[in-house]
Scaffold this motif. Structure first.
Motif: not given
Length: 182
Positions: A123-132, A158-169
């Motif tokens: 999904d969108r949020e995971r794509v952004v996390c992978d780019c980061l 944005a909440a989901k993005l931050m949740e994924y970001a925390a889980r993905l480091g």
């Protein structure tokens, strides 16, 4: 089609080679072939058939979500890091496997539709996390486009993005790069 399936149908190696030379059959990778006619499979159907557990990721997923206009010349797929590396070596379609820990692999998996085929895609949020995660190795222009388009996306979470970001480091990067815009 697999070689064993062709053999069952009475197509010998010699006949198969003739079909390939005539352009009626294409070799996808060792032991895998497809007919070349008006119903020939698309790249995505080949990927889904050969790698049913793979998840479309990275720039391929970013393009699906409209976050980049650059068409990647290769398909990016996420697979379990315990997968055999050699099974992803093939001439068609060109793929780049991303070997990911099993505990991180399913974060952000959703369903999408590419060429009429239902696929597993991030999904969108995971794509952004992978780019980061890959921001230092990604093309800067592509990275900026992905981030800017995510920020403008009305369907972002944005909440989901931050949740994924925390889980993905990548939480610090997410706050520093994306958080400024949200």
């Amino acid at each position: 089609m697999r070689t064993c399936e062709l053999t069952k149908e009475g197509i010998s190696y010699r006949i198969l080679q003739n079909l390939i030379e005539e352009g009626l059959v294409e070799k996808i990778k060792y032991g895998y072939y497809q007919w070349q006619d008006e119903k020939a499979f698309t790249e995505v159907s080949v990927i889904c058939t050969l790698f049913p557990d793979a998840i479309i990721c990275d720039l391929s997923a970013a393009m699906y979500h409209g976050y980049t206009d650059r068409v990647p010349g290769i398909w990016h797929i996420a697979v379990d890091n315990k997968s055999a590396r050699n099974k992803f070596k093939m001439d068609f379609p060109i793929i780049k496997p991303h070997f990911i820990d099993a505990n991180r692999l399913d974060i952000g998996v959703s369903e999408g539709n590419i060429d009429g085929i239902t696929v597993k895609i991030y999904d969108r949020e995971r794509v952004v996390c992978d780019c980061l995660r890959h921001m230092n190795t990604m093309d800067g222009e592509v990275f900026n486009t992905v981030i800017q388009r995510y920020v403008k996306d009305k369907e972002k979470d944005a909440a989901k993005l931050m949740e994924y970001a925390a889980r993905l480091g990548v939480e610090k990067k997410a706050r520093r790069v994306v958080g400024v815009w949200l």
